[in-house]
Design a protein around this motif. Structure first.
Motif, mmCIF file in Angstrom:
data_model
loop_
_atom_site.group_PDB
_atom_site.id
_atom_site.type_symbol
_atom_site.label_atom_id
_atom_site.label_comp_id
_atom_site.label_asym_id
_atom_site.label_seq_id
_atom_site.Cartn_x
_atom_site.Cartn_y
_atom_site.Cartn_z
ATOM 1 N N ILE A 191 16.755 54.368 45.773
ATOM 2 C CA ILE A 191 16.885 53.635 44.511
ATOM 3 C C ILE A 191 16.927 54.608 43.335
ATOM 4 O O ILE A 191 16.027 55.430 43.188
ATOM 5 C CB ILE A 191 15.689 52.665 44.329
ATOM 6 C CG1 ILE A 191 15.571 51.688 45.501
ATOM 7 C CG2 ILE A 191 15.781 51.925 42.984
ATOM 8 C CD1 ILE A 191 16.708 50.716 45.629
ATOM 9 N N GLY A 208 18.100 53.237 40.117
ATOM 10 C CA GLY A 208 18.143 52.396 38.919
ATOM 11 C C GLY A 208 17.222 51.204 39.125
ATOM 12 O O GLY A 208 17.021 50.761 40.254
ATOM 13 N N VAL A 266 13.200 56.438 38.365
ATOM 14 C CA VAL A 266 14.649 56.267 38.433
ATOM 15 C C VAL A 266 15.327 57.038 37.307
ATOM 16 O O VAL A 266 14.659 57.583 36.427
ATOM 17 C CB VAL A 266 15.023 54.767 38.347
ATOM 18 C CG1 VAL A 266 14.477 54.022 39.546
ATOM 19 C CG2 VAL A 266 14.528 54.163 37.035
ATOM 20 N N TRP A 318 17.884 55.490 35.532
ATOM 21 C CA TRP A 318 18.397 54.480 34.590
ATOM 22 C C TRP A 318 17.651 53.176 34.840
ATOM 23 O O TRP A 318 17.304 52.869 35.991
ATOM 24 C CB TRP A 318 19.904 54.261 34.798
ATOM 25 C CG TRP A 318 20.471 53.217 33.871
ATOM 26 C CD1 TRP A 318 20.893 53.404 32.590
ATOM 27 C CD2 TRP A 318 20.618 51.815 34.141
ATOM 28 N NE1 TRP A 318 21.296 52.205 32.048
ATOM 29 C CE2 TRP A 318 21.149 51.213 32.979
ATOM 30 C CE3 TRP A 318 20.351 51.014 35.242
ATOM 31 C CZ2 TRP A 318 21.422 49.852 32.888
ATOM 32 C CZ3 TRP A 318 20.623 49.646 35.159
ATOM 33 C CH2 TRP A 318 21.159 49.077 33.991
ATOM 34 N N GLY A 319 17.418 52.387 33.772
ATOM 35 C CA GLY A 319 16.733 51.117 33.985
ATOM 36 C C GLY A 319 16.607 50.293 32.726
ATOM 37 O O GLY A 319 17.030 50.707 31.647
ATOM 38 N N ALA A 325 23.705 46.057 35.980
ATOM 39 C CA ALA A 325 23.722 46.965 37.143
ATOM 40 C C ALA A 325 25.159 47.417 37.409
ATOM 41 O O ALA A 325 25.411 48.605 37.666
ATOM 42 C CB ALA A 325 23.130 46.276 38.364
ATOM 43 N N ALA A 331 26.074 49.999 34.791
ATOM 44 C CA ALA A 331 25.411 51.286 35.019
ATOM 45 C C ALA A 331 26.090 52.037 36.163
ATOM 46 O O ALA A 331 26.282 53.253 36.108
ATOM 47 C CB ALA A 331 23.929 51.064 35.321
ATOM 48 N N ALA A 356 23.800 55.183 37.456
ATOM 49 C CA ALA A 356 23.001 54.895 38.656
ATOM 50 C C ALA A 356 23.957 54.515 39.775
ATOM 51 O O ALA A 356 25.123 54.166 39.524
ATOM 52 C CB ALA A 356 22.029 53.749 38.391
ATOM 53 N N VAL A 360 20.838 50.211 42.430
ATOM 54 C CA VAL A 360 19.945 49.614 41.440
ATOM 55 C C VAL A 360 19.119 48.504 42.092
ATOM 56 O O VAL A 360 19.680 47.603 42.729
ATOM 57 C CB VAL A 360 20.741 49.030 40.249
ATOM 58 C CG1 VAL A 360 19.798 48.469 39.178
ATOM 59 C CG2 VAL A 360 21.671 50.092 39.653
#
Ligand SMILES: [Zn+2]
Lengths: 140, 387
Positions: free
Chosen positions: B58, B60, B80, B82-83, B95, B98, B104, B107
């Motif tokens: 994982i 994101g 992570v 990105w989030g 998602a 991204a 990412a 996600v």
């Protein structure tokens, strides 16, 4: 449960003060003339920050209605209604229909605002505008 | 202009959820099985197992609006690259964005909500959501509260203008109970008839008890992965063929877009975008999952997205059908009315399961495309899932 509360931002205070005086005032844009509701800092039509408080006529038309069969607040025991009305000046306002409701559909019925004490504060309601025999000629 | 950039960029590779039925029984018996974070963690582990991947894959994380982003990441031990926080439908779209932008590749979307055991109120004093949506609290002085009332006001006007009857609206609750009667994960499994519907009490007239969603605890998680990564995971990926969003926020507090437009213009713009990106028509859709905090979302979406002509949805629901028995099946898990109120998250995993063919007794035959739609608080959102 609890008593229903007003949302009282910086811009709501003058409106509720006008309701306390028994005549709803809303902001009218000084640049494009549009009324707005709820009160706020800018005119959503033209973004002008200039507005003045003006009394509305209190005449409006019902757009829709509901009847609550569940109690959410101490000061509003079920059953009770709420209506959405279009003011003559433009904005849509939610209020209560006081008095005998119309038979059949409420939509399109003309109402007039009135002001009553509710839970220790003044509040607007609306009453059907009955066009009686004497007024029928004038209204037509 | 139709944008196609997110067409089949990402796929759902894993889904998971908590034991809604078991937890609901425990909550009603006075227990508190988990808090929102606990429900999210259970769903997250189930989604990882479903995708056949490790937590280290994982990169994101999106968390639902009921939990704090940092704390979810902390609880799940995730660092992570990105989030963020989003609701179910916007979470899936974000998602995809991204992944498309390279921020990412895999996600996790994690949602947990202890709304029942925490006794969250959606109406009355302290109505949930009032901070974000002024309409939820602004009309309280007149007793006008609860999201159900907002939809009742909107739908009363729609009924008066279109002639749609209460019995026709009842088709929604009946169809969704048929679906949930075939779904072991559903809280409400007893079938109902239109007569049962009509004799159920009003909550906010014209809406009946059976028009309202459930309130229960639970969690849902999805793994959304870049398409080529998803193909290397355990399950056949469910591709995201199209996404769309269109907002109507002007006049939101005074209910203008609800009462004047029924959100229709936003739905029509979203329809053009999502069908355009997916390259399909409403006729190609095998099943429709519609955010159903209240049953009246369904007829409005069927018209707004072009599944039937404006003004004809009452007859469409009654004659063409919207159930697993006939016509275009909607909310095949039972949705919020009868399966579980997971604020749009359970609709996403039902869409995935239908496309995979994992629907069991409620499987839609030859399910090719599942359209998800919502029109919550001024945002018309659409996602098209397919093979
Ligand atoms: Zn202006």
């Amino acid at each position: 449960m609890a008593t229903s509360q007003r949302v009282m931002t910086h811009f709501d205070k003058p409106m509720w003060a006008s309701i306390e005086r028994g005549r709803l005032e809303l902001q009218a844009c000084l640049d494009c003339g549009q009324f707005r509701y709820p009160p706020g800092p800018a005119c959503p039509h033209c973004l002008s920050m200039q507005a003045e408080w003006r009394a509305v006529s209190g005449r409006a038309t019902i757009l829709s209605w509901v009847v609550f069969h569940k109690t959410y607040f101490d000061d509003h025991p079920a059953p009770y209604n709420a209506i959405a009305v279009r003011l003559e000046e433009g904005p849509i306002v939610v209020t209560t229909l006081a008095g005998e409701p119309p038979r059949g559909s409420w939509i399109g019925k003309e109402v007039e605002f009135c002001y009553e004490l509710h839970a220790g504060r003044m509040q607007h309601k609306a009453r059907l505008r009955h066009v009686g025999p004497l007024q029928a000629g004038a209204a037509a | 202009m139709i944008r196609e950039d997110l067409h089949k960029v990402a796929a759902v590779a894993g889904v998971g959820h908590t034991d809604w039925v078991g937890d609901h029984l425990r909550v009603r018996a006075g227990e508190k099985p988990q808090d929102s974070y606990g429900y999210g963690a259970i769903a997250f582990k189930a989604a990882l197992a479903d995708a056949g991947i490790d937590r280290s894959d994982i990169d994101g994380l999106i968390v639902g609006p009921t939990t704090a982003y940092e704390r979810v990441a902390e609880v799940l031990g995730l660092d992570v690259r990105w989030g963020g926080e989003a609701d179910a439908m916007l979470g899936v779209i974000q998602a995809c964005m991204a992944i498309k932008s390279g921020m990412a590749e895999v996600v996790a979307l994690v949602y947990g909500n202890d709304q029942r055991s925490a006794a969250v109120n959606y109406g009355g004093a302290n109505a949930q959501g009032g901070g974000a949506f002024l309409a939820y609290v602004y009309h309280a002085p007149w007793g006008f509260t609860s999201q159900g009332a907002l939809y009742a006001m909107m739908f009363r006007r729609y009924m008066e203008l279109s002639g749609l009857t209460e019995a026709e609206l009842g088709e929604v609750a009946v169809a969704q109970r048929l679906a949930s009667s075939r779904n072991p994960n559903a809280l409400m499994r007893k079938r109902i008839t239109v007569e049962d519907y009509l004799s159920s009490p009003y909550i906010c007239e014209p809406l009946h008890l059976f028009d309202y969603c459930l309130i229960n605890d639970g969690g849902v998680a999805l793994i959304v992965a870049e398409a080529s990564r998803a193909r290397k995971m355990s399950k056949t990926p469910v591709m995201i063929h199209g996404v769309a969003r269109s907002d109507l926020n002007r006049g939101a507090t005074s209910l203008e877009p609800r009462l004047v437009d029924f959100y229709r213009s936003a739905q029509q713009r979203a329809a053009e975008q999502v069908f355009g990106m997916a390259g399909i028509e409403p006729d190609d859709v095998s099943s429709l999952q519609i955010y159903d905090s209240f049953s009246c979302h369904i007829p409005l979406a069927l018209e707004g997205y072009g599944y039937c002509k404006p003004g004809e949805v009452g007859r469409f629901m009654r004659e063409h059908g919207i159930s697993l028995a006939k016509g275009l099946p909607i909310n095949t898990s039972g949705g919020h009315l009868s399966e579980s109120y997971m604020q749009g998250w359970n609709h996403q995993i039902e869409a995935v399961r239908q496309v995979r063919g994992e629907g069991g007794d409620r499987q839609v035959p030859d399910c090719r495309f599942v359209h998800y739609s919502s029109d919550v608080a001024g945002k018309a959102v659409s996602i098209m899932y397919g093979r």
